[in-house]
Design an enzyme around this catalytic site. Sequence first.
Site: not given
Lengths: 137, 116, 108
Positions: A115, C106-108
């Site tokens: 991410g 769930n990018c971060l």
Amino acid sequence: MSASLSYSLVITAAPWASQAPQSALALAQAIIQGGHRIDRVFLYGDGVHLASSLATPPSDETHWPVEWSRFLAEHDIAGIVCIASALRRGIVNGTEQTRYHLEASNLRAPFEIAGLGEWVESRLQSDRVLYFHGGQS
Amino acid sequence: MTTLMIIDQAPYGSWSGREALDMALSLSAFDQSVALLFTGSGVNWLRRGQASDAIGQKSVEKNLSAAPLFGIETLLATRKDCERYSLTETDRLPGVTLVDTAAEAIADHDHVLFAG
Amino acid sequence: MNDASLPERNNEGFLENPQAWAPEVATAIAAEDNIELSENHWEIIEFLRGFYQEHGMAPPSNRLFVKAVRQKLGEEKGNSIYLMQLFPGTPAKTACRIAGLPRPTNCL
């Protein structure tokens, strides 16, 4: 001699659409030759295409994904592909293939999917973060 | 350490502004101070009443309105570009601060970046 | 509501179409995680659905979910322990699933 620095590189444009991946590689090689360190290479937006294992240029052209993979493996540098950018553009690893019931996966080793937190970490950890963008249209 | 994300492309035609917003959100998630500067055709992000359903895209106006809730409190725009695109105060989202030049905003931040 | 009458879902149990959500759907999805929905749960579910309606997105990460709840409902509820007790696992993910919102990337 000046002190050694740590770098992170962010690439946001795709190979064969922009020179950005190529310029970034040339600089990355110079950084290592100069005795400095690269903490991480982060592919974002269209830059994720650099991590495709399916790109197949004509044999007499430079294969940027292969060149980049070799460089990362040789110098043990983390190559991180932003998950949100990657999923939208069809760059997936085995885990995401299973999660989304996709027909195939195509992430080229040693790139990994993660991410934007990795990018935030680069900003905190590296002495310099350099961005390679495509031309504005 | 403060970061300024610059959005200089009109919404919808290019994805880079959305990706800039995602970057800003991720900085905010890790409690890093971040501001957004809308300049050039990018000021059109701030226009009220965007009806993006017709082109099958999510409204950047709606997405952007979440920014303050996540701790992104500073939205800046260049005055002359708002004038150029007829973006008067009533046409704009609330809470936008005008600056005379982008340089002025850039000078106020430690890090300045574009998403693409 | 049994499994057969639930709207179409993906392999992680998220609704394919957020419009297909109804309170009974939430109750049924929560039951799969052995969660019995209390008033405290409904408060968060309604907050999330309202947020999605207004901003066209769910909070994109767990940290931002906690931040947004804190902004709206105060420190007492906008903290990860409170939200984890209500929605075990990754609270943002569990709560989005029950509230019928898309799976976070769930990018971060």
